[in-house]
Design an enzyme around this catalytic site. Sequence first.
Site, short mmCIF file in Angstrom:
data_model
loop_
_atom_site.label_atom_id
_atom_site.label_comp_id
_atom_site.label_asym_id
_atom_site.label_seq_id
_atom_site.Cartn_x
_atom_site.Cartn_y
_atom_site.Cartn_z
CB CYS A 34 -0.93 -0.03 1.22
SG CYS A 34 -1.71 1.55 1.61
CB CYS A 37 0.47 1.84 4.11
SG CYS A 37 -1.20 1.18 4.02
#
Length: 263
Positions: A34, A37
């Site tokens: 991600c 993230c």
Amino acid sequence: MGASFPVNEANFVPEVLGASEAMPVIVDFFATWCGPCQVLKPILERLAQEYGVMLATVDIDQNPQLASQYGIEGVPDVRIAHEGRLEPGFVGAWPEVKIRELLGQYGLKSPLELQLEKAQEAIASGNFPTAKQIFDQLFQQFPNHPAVTLEAVHLLICLDQIEDAQQLLDTIDPKNAEAFNCAQGYKTLIEISQAAPSDGPLTKALSLTLQGQEETALQELLTLVAATKNPQARQAMVSIFALLGQQHPLTRQYQQELMLALY
């Protein structure tokens, strides 16, 4: 305190929910694939260190049962463990200012924020020596912290130490988008005020902004834009928006009014 540590399905209850009985715990549900993230991770780590709280990280691919139990549908998903319960937080890479607001809802206030408030009060009252002492201490405790740097720039401009202020602004990391945009806002305001007459409205706008009177500055600049379409006045308004942040009510209000004045 302020450590970041991974948790899993085996130790989540004691390490997160149990620990939250004494102090809120930031819980970051993430995935290694991600992108947002990875953007959010260093911000959370820095805030956890600053606030003296724990940051628990949960890899959803390694802990699918935890992700399912807490209804994690997208990452990053940040929750706050508080008094033994996992409370809602936010999904996505939120800006730092909004994360600070969330932490404030749980009664968290960092030593850095408290010291910056004292520095701001000293600047507002004209007690520049006290403000300088506070910044000297903060630069030792929080080296290269963008909030400290930007507030120190505020002091330097008030002291008319423009060259020092500009050098300090150059130290802001472009990867920190919020702080970098704020630094660019200061740079533009400085450039505009230096090129304008010392008793003119553009120089006055910088002075009002430094005094915390951003709304008055924006209103006077808007009047100038509406009357003359002055490009420097427009740039000054955009710079103040950068200082306030895109989520600030004044930014939202005057962005719309600026568009109406221009078109």
